[in-house]
Design a protein around this motif. Sequence first.
Motif, PDB file in Angstrom:
ATOM      1  N   ARG A 226       0.849  -1.197   0.000  1.00  0.00           N
ATOM      2  CA  ARG A 226       0.000   0.000   0.000  1.00  0.00           C
ATOM      3  C   ARG A 226       0.880   1.241   0.000  1.00  0.00           C
ATOM      4  O   ARG A 226       1.141   1.822   1.068  1.00  0.00           O
ATOM      5  CB  ARG A 226      -0.931  -0.016   1.227  1.00  0.00           C
ATOM      6  CG  ARG A 226      -2.022  -1.083   1.168  1.00  0.00           C
ATOM      7  CD  ARG A 226      -2.842  -1.121   2.447  1.00  0.00           C
ATOM      8  NE  ARG A 226      -2.038  -1.542   3.590  1.00  0.00           N
ATOM      9  CZ  ARG A 226      -1.772  -2.802   3.877  1.00  0.00           C
ATOM     10  NH1 ARG A 226      -2.230  -3.773   3.101  1.00  0.00           N
ATOM     11  NH2 ARG A 226      -1.040  -3.102   4.931  1.00  0.00           N
ATOM     12  N   PRO A 227       1.326   1.678  -1.172  1.00  0.00           N
ATOM     13  CA  PRO A 227       2.162   2.883  -1.218  1.00  0.00           C
ATOM     14  C   PRO A 227       1.384   4.118  -0.800  1.00  0.00           C
ATOM     15  O   PRO A 227       0.173   4.210  -1.015  1.00  0.00           O
ATOM     16  CB  PRO A 227       2.594   2.955  -2.684  1.00  0.00           C
ATOM     17  CG  PRO A 227       1.544   2.201  -3.431  1.00  0.00           C
ATOM     18  CD  PRO A 227       1.079   1.112  -2.510  1.00  0.00           C
ATOM     19  N   LEU A 228       2.092   5.070  -0.212  1.00  0.00           N
ATOM     20  CA  LEU A 228       1.485   6.339   0.165  1.00  0.00           C
ATOM     21  C   LEU A 228       1.572   7.356  -0.963  1.00  0.00           C
ATOM     22  O   LEU A 228       0.790   8.312  -1.005  1.00  0.00           O
ATOM     23  CB  LEU A 228       2.188   6.913   1.402  1.00  0.00           C
ATOM     24  CG  LEU A 228       2.121   6.076   2.679  1.00  0.00           C
ATOM     25  CD1 LEU A 228       3.034   6.680   3.758  1.00  0.00           C
ATOM     26  CD2 LEU A 228       0.689   5.988   3.194  1.00  0.00           C
ATOM     27  N   SER A 229       2.546   7.184  -1.856  1.00  0.00           N
ATOM     28  CA  SER A 229       2.811   8.157  -2.917  1.00  0.00           C
ATOM     29  C   SER A 229       3.445   7.431  -4.091  1.00  0.00           C
ATOM     30  O   SER A 229       3.654   6.214  -4.057  1.00  0.00           O
ATOM     31  CB  SER A 229       3.769   9.257  -2.418  1.00  0.00           C
ATOM     32  OG  SER A 229       3.326   9.830  -1.217  1.00  0.00           O
ATOM     33  N   THR A 230       3.752   8.198  -5.128  1.00  0.00           N
ATOM     34  CA  THR A 230       4.499   7.668  -6.274  1.00  0.00           C
ATOM     35  C   THR A 230       5.875   8.334  -6.318  1.00  0.00           C
ATOM     36  O   THR A 230       6.124   9.346  -5.649  1.00  0.00           O
ATOM     37  CB  THR A 230       3.759   7.965  -7.582  1.00  0.00           C
ATOM     38  OG1 THR A 230       3.768   9.395  -7.805  1.00  0.00           O
ATOM     39  CG2 THR A 230       2.327   7.459  -7.540  1.00  0.00           C
ATOM     40  N   LEU A 231       6.756   7.773  -7.111  1.00  0.00           N
ATOM     41  CA  LEU A 231       8.069   8.391  -7.282  1.00  0.00           C
ATOM     42  C   LEU A 231       7.939   9.778  -7.901  1.00  0.00           C
ATOM     43  O   LEU A 231       8.719  10.683  -7.579  1.00  0.00           O
ATOM     44  CB  LEU A 231       8.962   7.499  -8.152  1.00  0.00           C
ATOM     45  CG  LEU A 231       9.473   6.217  -7.486  1.00  0.00           C
ATOM     46  CD1 LEU A 231      10.201   5.338  -8.498  1.00  0.00           C
ATOM     47  CD2 LEU A 231      10.396   6.534  -6.304  1.00  0.00           C
ATOM     48  N   ASP A 232       6.956   9.968  -8.773  1.00  0.00           N
ATOM     49  CA  ASP A 232       6.728  11.300  -9.346  1.00  0.00           C
ATOM     50  C   ASP A 232       6.304  12.292  -8.266  1.00  0.00           C
ATOM     51  O   ASP A 232       6.756  13.449  -8.254  1.00  0.00           O
ATOM     52  CB  ASP A 232       5.668  11.234 -10.447  1.00  0.00           C
ATOM     53  CG  ASP A 232       6.187  10.579 -11.721  1.00  0.00           C
ATOM     54  OD1 ASP A 232       7.420  10.484 -11.884  1.00  0.00           O
ATOM     55  OD2 ASP A 232       5.356  10.161 -12.542  1.00  0.00           O
ATOM     56  N   ASP A 233       5.408  11.849  -7.353  1.00  0.00           N
ATOM     57  CA  ASP A 233       5.004  12.709  -6.233  1.00  0.00           C
ATOM     58  C   ASP A 233       6.230  13.107  -5.411  1.00  0.00           C
ATOM     59  O   ASP A 233       6.372  14.263  -5.001  1.00  0.00           O
ATOM     60  CB  ASP A 233       4.021  11.975  -5.311  1.00  0.00           C
ATOM     61  CG  ASP A 233       2.684  11.682  -5.964  1.00  0.00           C
ATOM     62  OD1 ASP A 233       2.298  12.427  -6.884  1.00  0.00           O
ATOM     63  OD2 ASP A 233       2.029  10.711  -5.541  1.00  0.00           O
ATOM     64  N   LEU A 234       7.091  12.139  -5.178  1.00  0.00           N
ATOM     65  CA  LEU A 234       8.283  12.390  -4.373  1.00  0.00           C
ATOM     66  C   LEU A 234       9.199  13.392  -5.067  1.00  0.00           C
ATOM     67  O   LEU A 234       9.720  14.320  -4.434  1.00  0.00           O
ATOM     68  CB  LEU A 234       9.019  11.069  -4.120  1.00  0.00           C
ATOM     69  CG  LEU A 234      10.250  11.116  -3.223  1.00  0.00           C
ATOM     70  CD1 LEU A 234       9.916  11.735  -1.872  1.00  0.00           C
ATOM     71  CD2 LEU A 234      10.824   9.724  -3.048  1.00  0.00           C
ATOM     72  N   GLY A 235       9.386  13.221  -6.357  1.00  0.00           N
ATOM     73  CA  GLY A 235      10.229  14.147  -7.105  1.00  0.00           C
ATOM     74  C   GLY A 235       9.690  15.568  -7.065  1.00  0.00           C
ATOM     75  O   GLY A 235      10.457  16.534  -6.898  1.00  0.00           O
ATOM     76  N   ARG A 236       8.365  15.712  -7.195  1.00  0.00           N
ATOM     77  CA  ARG A 236       7.767  17.055  -7.156  1.00  0.00           C
ATOM     78  C   ARG A 236       7.942  17.694  -5.774  1.00  0.00           C
ATOM     79  O   ARG A 236       8.224  18.894  -5.660  1.00  0.00           O
ATOM     80  CB  ARG A 236       6.280  16.971  -7.519  1.00  0.00           C
ATOM     81  CG  ARG A 236       6.021  16.791  -9.013  1.00  0.00           C
ATOM     82  CD  ARG A 236       4.549  16.991  -9.330  1.00  0.00           C
ATOM     83  NE  ARG A 236       3.738  15.905  -8.807  1.00  0.00           N
ATOM     84  CZ  ARG A 236       3.428  14.815  -9.494  1.00  0.00           C
ATOM     85  NH1 ARG A 236       3.868  14.665 -10.729  1.00  0.00           N
ATOM     86  NH2 ARG A 236       2.663  13.880  -8.960  1.00  0.00           N
ATOM     87  N   ALA A 237       7.787  16.889  -4.724  1.00  0.00           N
ATOM     88  CA  ALA A 237       7.934  17.427  -3.369  1.00  0.00           C
ATOM     89  C   ALA A 237       9.372  17.869  -3.106  1.00  0.00           C
ATOM     90  O   ALA A 237       9.601  18.909  -2.480  1.00  0.00           O
ATOM     91  CB  ALA A 237       7.502  16.381  -2.340  1.00  0.00           C
ATOM     92  N   ILE A 238      10.333  17.102  -3.592  1.00  0.00           N
ATOM     93  CA  ILE A 238      11.743  17.457  -3.401  1.00  0.00           C
ATOM     94  C   ILE A 238      12.055  18.764  -4.131  1.00  0.00           C
ATOM     95  O   ILE A 238      12.729  19.648  -3.594  1.00  0.00           O
ATOM     96  CB  ILE A 238      12.652  16.319  -3.887  1.00  0.00           C
ATOM     97  CG1 ILE A 238      12.525  15.112  -2.956  1.00  0.00           C
ATOM     98  CG2 ILE A 238      14.108  16.772  -3.971  1.00  0.00           C
ATOM     99  CD1 ILE A 238      13.239  13.865  -3.456  1.00  0.00           C
ATOM    100  N   THR A 239      11.544  18.884  -5.349  1.00  0.00           N
ATOM    101  CA  THR A 239      11.763  20.117  -6.105  1.00  0.00           C
ATOM    102  C   THR A 239      11.149  21.307  -5.391  1.00  0.00           C
ATOM    103  O   THR A 239      11.765  22.373  -5.264  1.00  0.00           O
ATOM    104  CB  THR A 239      11.172  19.985  -7.513  1.00  0.00           C
ATOM    105  OG1 THR A 239      11.825  18.902  -8.204  1.00  0.00           O
ATOM    106  CG2 THR A 239      11.358  21.268  -8.311  1.00  0.00           C
ATOM    107  N   ALA A 240       9.926  21.146  -4.894  1.00  0.00           N
ATOM    108  CA  ALA A 240       9.235  22.236  -4.207  1.00  0.00           C
ATOM    109  C   ALA A 240       9.906  22.587  -2.882  1.00  0.00           C
ATOM    110  O   ALA A 240       9.840  23.738  -2.431  1.00  0.00           O
ATOM    111  CB  ALA A 240       7.772  21.857  -3.966  1.00  0.00           C
TER     112      ALA A 240
END
Length: 273
Positions: free
Chosen positions: A133-147
């Motif tokens: 049961r993932p909480l997020s995707t790798l794309d979500d993670l990448g966007r959060a790191i950038t932000a």
Amino acid sequence: MTRARTRAKDLDSPFRGVRTATVADDLEALCRAYAARMPTTQYFSHTTGALLWEIPLPRRLEVEPLLHVSSDAGSQPPRMRGIVGHRGATTAARTRHNGLSVAAPCDAWCQTAGLLTLDEAIIAGDRLVGWPRPLSTLDDLGRAITAFGARPGARRIAVARTWIRERSASARESRLRLVTLRAGFPEAELNGPIALSSGRNTHGDLVYRRYKVLLEYDGEQHRLDGHQFATDVNRLNDLSEDGWIVIRVGKRMTDLEVLERLERALRSRDWTR
């Protein structure tokens, strides 16, 4: 409720202006108590947000008695006994989780990473995109790191992102993956699916598919649950019949012992460094 009743000794007062019938002695109970007076401009963040999402953190952070609460950009952060207030960033996302206003999983991870070692940040990050049961995707993670930008901890989370992988089912699996990779072994599939000739389908914790080698954590629950134990026996027999080498990793095994067993198994299948 009268003013006298609010001062009664059978009520607990975890925060100013809040009364509870029982002592709020765990994280979620404390958060619900504060949420009773928390304005809509605030949300739980940092380590508190990460723990509400059940992101694995080191013990020293799990037992912290204070709640971390962020405010919207332009709003004053909370100042109150028992609360660590933060001025929220305009880029941080929030959501509802179990009825509480909480930083989105990736944002809570970014906010917490500055307090973590690199490996702790990787293990916590693996949970974001974990299995089943993932909480997020790798794309979500990448966007959060950038932000997240250049805030404290930014360099660490950027490095951690290069090590984070999908489909980890536990902190122990994530740690074992890091140990094997740094020892120079090939990268394993995490919880890779395996179709058995018996007709059953299974998965392995760390799967070296090319060499038909598995690393498996042997948890206590597997031995204490009779049905699970019988299932495991059949599964291991099926894997053996199909030519898989299964290395069972117990919590008392040292890293060196695991690595030595893995090296012998892989070399027996013609792996070379």
